[in-house]
Design an enzyme around this catalytic site. Structure first.
Site, short mmCIF file in Angstrom:
data_model
loop_
_atom_site.label_atom_id
_atom_site.label_comp_id
_atom_site.label_asym_id
_atom_site.label_seq_id
_atom_site.Cartn_x
_atom_site.Cartn_y
_atom_site.Cartn_z
N THR A 155 5.18 20.36 12.49
CA THR A 155 5.38 19.11 13.20
C THR A 155 6.87 18.79 13.18
OG1 THR A 155 4.65 16.81 13.41
CG2 THR A 155 5.04 17.61 11.17
N CYS A 156 7.24 17.80 13.93
CA CYS A 156 8.65 17.41 13.94
C CYS A 156 9.03 16.85 12.58
CB CYS A 156 8.91 16.39 15.03
SG CYS A 156 7.83 14.97 14.96
#
Length: 116
Positions: free
Chosen positions: A94-95
């Protein structure tokens, strides 16, 4: 729809979950998919700007073993999980709070149970 502030709060809480708080109870990822239940054991958690974790094609066992060594060595925590070239790997990312990094979690397939 989440605001940008809400999204970063979620990412931060997710990262904090794995910073030294990964115990036997919460290091298993379970998927119930089609006619099987899969259990994956987390073995590596880290933040990185690199993309080596995206690799999916390996031409021989040695290349795969070297990949496993790299992703294991990048981990921010030591979980004592042993890996070999027969292991199936799940990668989640994920970011991160940094625009140039990704938060990455790797797990190996621990069990697969067929449902009736």
């Amino acid at each position: 729809m989440w605001t940008q502030h809400e999204r970063w709060q979620y990412v931060w809480k997710f990262k904090e979950l794995f910073r030294g708080r990964l115990s036997e109870k919460n290091r298993i990822i379970t998927f119930d998919y089609l006619n099987s239940i899969y259990e994956w054991e987390i073995f590596s958690v880290y933040t990185t700007p690199e993309t080596i974790w995206m690799k999916t094609t390996f031409f021989n066992d040695q290349e795969y073993e070297e990949y496993l060594e790299v992703i294991l060595s990048k981990s921010n925590i030591s979980l004592g999980v042993e890996l070999n070239n027969d292991d199936m790997i799940l990668t989640l990312s994920t970011c991160s709070t940094d625009d140039h990094e990704r938060f990455v979690v790797h797990a190996k397939l621990k069990s697969e149970e067929r449902k009736n």
